[in-house]
Design an enzyme around this catalytic site. Structure first.
Site, short mmCIF file in Angstrom:
data_model
loop_
_atom_site.label_atom_id
_atom_site.label_comp_id
_atom_site.label_asym_id
_atom_site.label_seq_id
_atom_site.Cartn_x
_atom_site.Cartn_y
_atom_site.Cartn_z
N ASP A 96 14.31 129.20 -17.06
CA ASP A 96 13.39 128.11 -16.76
C ASP A 96 13.90 126.78 -17.33
O ASP A 96 14.39 126.73 -18.46
CB ASP A 96 12.04 128.46 -17.42
CG ASP A 96 10.95 127.47 -17.12
OD1 ASP A 96 10.65 127.28 -15.93
OD2 ASP A 96 10.38 126.88 -18.06
N GLU A 141 17.11 127.59 -12.99
CA GLU A 141 16.27 126.55 -12.37
C GLU A 141 17.00 125.24 -12.59
O GLU A 141 16.74 124.49 -13.54
CB GLU A 141 14.88 126.49 -13.02
CG GLU A 141 13.97 125.60 -12.18
CD GLU A 141 12.77 125.00 -12.92
OE1 GLU A 141 11.94 124.38 -12.26
OE2 GLU A 141 12.69 125.15 -14.15
C1 GLC Z 1 9.50 125.18 -14.65
C2 GLC Z 1 8.52 126.08 -13.92
C3 GLC Z 1 7.20 125.39 -13.85
C4 GLC Z 1 6.71 125.15 -15.26
C5 GLC Z 1 7.75 124.38 -16.09
C6 GLC Z 1 7.45 124.42 -17.54
O1 GLC Z 1 9.74 124.01 -13.96
O2 GLC Z 1 9.03 126.42 -12.66
O3 GLC Z 1 6.25 126.11 -13.12
O4 GLC Z 1 5.51 124.43 -15.23
O5 GLC Z 1 9.04 124.93 -15.94
O6 GLC Z 1 7.76 125.66 -18.10
#
Ligand code: GLC
Length: 562
Positions: free
Chosen positions: A228, A288
């Site tokens: 993440d 991500e």
């Molecule tokens: C990432 C996740 C999102 C979350 C953020 C904070 O972007 O995909 O849903 O709110 O991280 O952890």
């Protein structure tokens, strides 16, 4: 003691078994299992509710393993299912080595892994490594005093003047990125909500604890992690102010360039180390990875291919209209970046692809066209649950109905992410067959026509088109291994390409316009003289010899036959 030893032995054997199957899954081209797998993102609150409390759970996921297998899914990425106060619906973890009771128990998790193993579905977990919940024991200790053992596990600083935060950084979820802690008189840093304090990755104790978390899950049979928010791991230790840009964001904060708190080079060190831990278990790391150019994306693979195996290309998702030239440019850039491409068209943070690409009249057809596109490119796709049945966004109509805090804060400019997180539509029944109780988010009216049970019976459904394409992806050598060769690059309406492998090829032609199109392909130029096209999957399209006729938004996938 004996029970514990037996449990460890069980997990050792389990992970050894998985590792063995993963190592031996390298194909003739030396590709690993994940390179030809189809990944599928599950938002566990919304997938399947086994105990009818209105929220999905792990037993629900386990009960759908046959569905996933039959669809053609090889791995599921489950967004965070760990204990959490659920401020950010699981992205605020209060214990990394357990399951939130709302989703079940560790025993349910083990059963899900086991069932997945039987059906050939790998389990990928979401690793929230930038921050924890403020309810995590580490943070509670950290906030307890300036000399607490975990004080330096988070980022604490004095204000720059009385009642003034240390610098001008703002949280991506609105407001200052610093929160004062009255007890110890210092501010802590949070890139996301105040309930999500950032870990201090410059502290080796944090590194060690977090690497150990991944080991713990690998031993439990996990095949990898989606990492993440990786670009937010490090901050400038000098805390320079970020440069200001014109205008304000949707929360009314000044726009800033996140120069000193995102994408710092130090993060690549952490990724390399996480990778070497992953390699001990033959696991895969998905990122991500929000990037603004291809060089940044390339960097995530690692200079020596020693960081993320699967950094997701989100630049693809920012092409929000059916524009052949833009898609051609992006696919070519990612395809030639040197790493294995990873394609995504939707997830739990963005408006569903059905709405982003749909024109309001041909949405079902366009959903098939997008499937024929990103599922036939060279690389690994990551699907989002419900995409295969044309699920649409169901945004809240009133502020009081909003669940996602960013929707509450930014209403009405920012309605939050509830709309893309609604329950999976299984049947034309109460609550779309997701639960017998009122679900945590309402299902859109489209569930009556767009649901798994109805779609399975309809040969022309989006679902059956996905199944067809996914089956081809798993069996056709050109779609599995073939090079990506763009065709007719000046065509403003039809995006077409070949996937060519060992003298064989598959041609894909996608009409991204609302007018009918006819194209005669010059296959001789690609070394296939006298070749004809044999349809493998088509939607509103047909071929005669080397000529393809496409209705508005028609999609054609066919074998080049000499
Ligand atoms: C990432 C996740 C999102 C979350 C953020 C904070 O972007 O995909 O849903 O709110 O991280 O952890």
């Amino acid at each position: 003691m004996l029970k514990r030893a037996l449990t460890s032995l069980f997990f050792f054997l389990l992970s050894a078994g998985l590792c063995a199957s993963q190592t031996s899954s390298r194909d003739a081209e030396g590709h690993e299992w994940w390179q030809h797998a189809v990944f599928y993102e599950i938002y566990p609150r919304s997938f399947a509710d086994s105990n009818n409390d209105g929220v999905g759970d792990l037993q629900g996921i386990t009960s759908k393993m046959d569905y996933l297998h039959d669809l053609g899914v090889d791995a599921i990425w489950i967004t965070p299912c760990f204990p959490s106060p659920q401020i950010d619906f699981g992205y605020d973890v209060s214990d990394y080595e357990n399951i939130d009771p709302m989703y079940g128990t560790l025993a349910d998790f083990d059963r899900m892994v086991e069932e997945g193993r039987k059906k050939g579905v790998h389990i990928i977990l979401d690793f929230v490594l930038n921050h924890t919940s403020d309810q995590h024991a580490w943070f509670k200790d950290s906030a307890s005093s300036r000399t607490a053992p975990h004080r330096d596990w988070y980022i604490w600083r004095d204000g720059r003047a009385p009642s003034q935060p240390p610098n001008n950084w703002i949280s991506i979820f609105g407001g200052s990125a610093w929160k004062i802690d009255d007890k110890t008189g210092q501010y802590y840093y949070h890139f996301f909500y105040p309930e999500q304090p950032d870990l201090n990755w410059r502290n080796p104790a944090v590194e060690k604890a977090m690497f150990d978390v991944t080991r713990w899950w690998y031993r439990r049979g996990v095949s990898g992690f989606r990492l993440d928010a990786v670009d937010t791991l490090f901050e400038d230790p000098e805390l320079h102010d970020n440069p200001t840009l014109p205008g304000a964001n949707k929360y009314g904060d000044p726009n800033l360039e996140n120069k000193y708190n995102t994408n710092l080079p130090e993060l690549h060190d952490v990724l390399r180390q996480l990778r070497s831990v992953a390699d001990e278990s033959h696991a895969v790391l998905i990122g991500e990875t929000w990037t603004s150019n291809i060089e940044q994306l390339k960097a995530y693979y690692g200079a020596r291919s020693d960081e993320l195996q699967m950094p997701m290309d989100f630049m693809f998702t920012t092409i929000n209209k059916l524009d052949p030239a833009e898609f051609r440019r992006q696919a070519a850039a990612v395809d030639s970046a040197g790493g294995w491409p990873v394609y995504v068209i939707g997830n739990h943070d963005m408006v569903r692809s059905y709405n982003r690409y749909g024109d309001g009249f041909h949405n079902d057809q366009i959903a098939k066209l997008m499937a024929a596109f990103y599922l036939t490119l060279r690389g690994t796709p990551v699907m989002y649950y419900g995409e295969e049945i044309g699920m649409e966004n169901n945004d809240p109509q009133r502020k009081e109905d909003v669940k996602d805090p960013i929707g509450k804060l930014g209403w009405p400019t920012e309605k939050g992410r509830d709309g893309e997180r609604t329950p999976m539509q299984w049947k034309n029944e109460l609550n779309a067959g997701f639960s017998k109780s009122a679900p945590w988010l309402p299902v859109p009216a489209s569930y009556a026509t767009h649901n798994v049970e109805t779609d399975l019976k309809d040969p022309g459904s989006i679902l059956n088109f996905y199944k067809r394409i996914l089956a081809l992806r798993h069996t056709n050598p050109a779609l599995i291994e073939g090079a990506y060769i763009p065709l007719n690059q000046d065509d403003p309406n039809v995006l077409s390409y070949l996937r060519a492998y060992k003298g064989k090829a598959v041609l894909v032609a996608l009409n991204m316009s609302s007018g009918a199109q006819k194209i005669t392909f010059d296959l001789a130029q690609q070394g296939f003289s006298g070749a004809k096209l044999k349809p493998l999957a088509a939607s509103e399209a047909e071929a005669v010899d080397s000529r393809v006729s496409l209705q508005p938004f028609g999609a054609f996938v066919g074998e080049v036959v000499k």
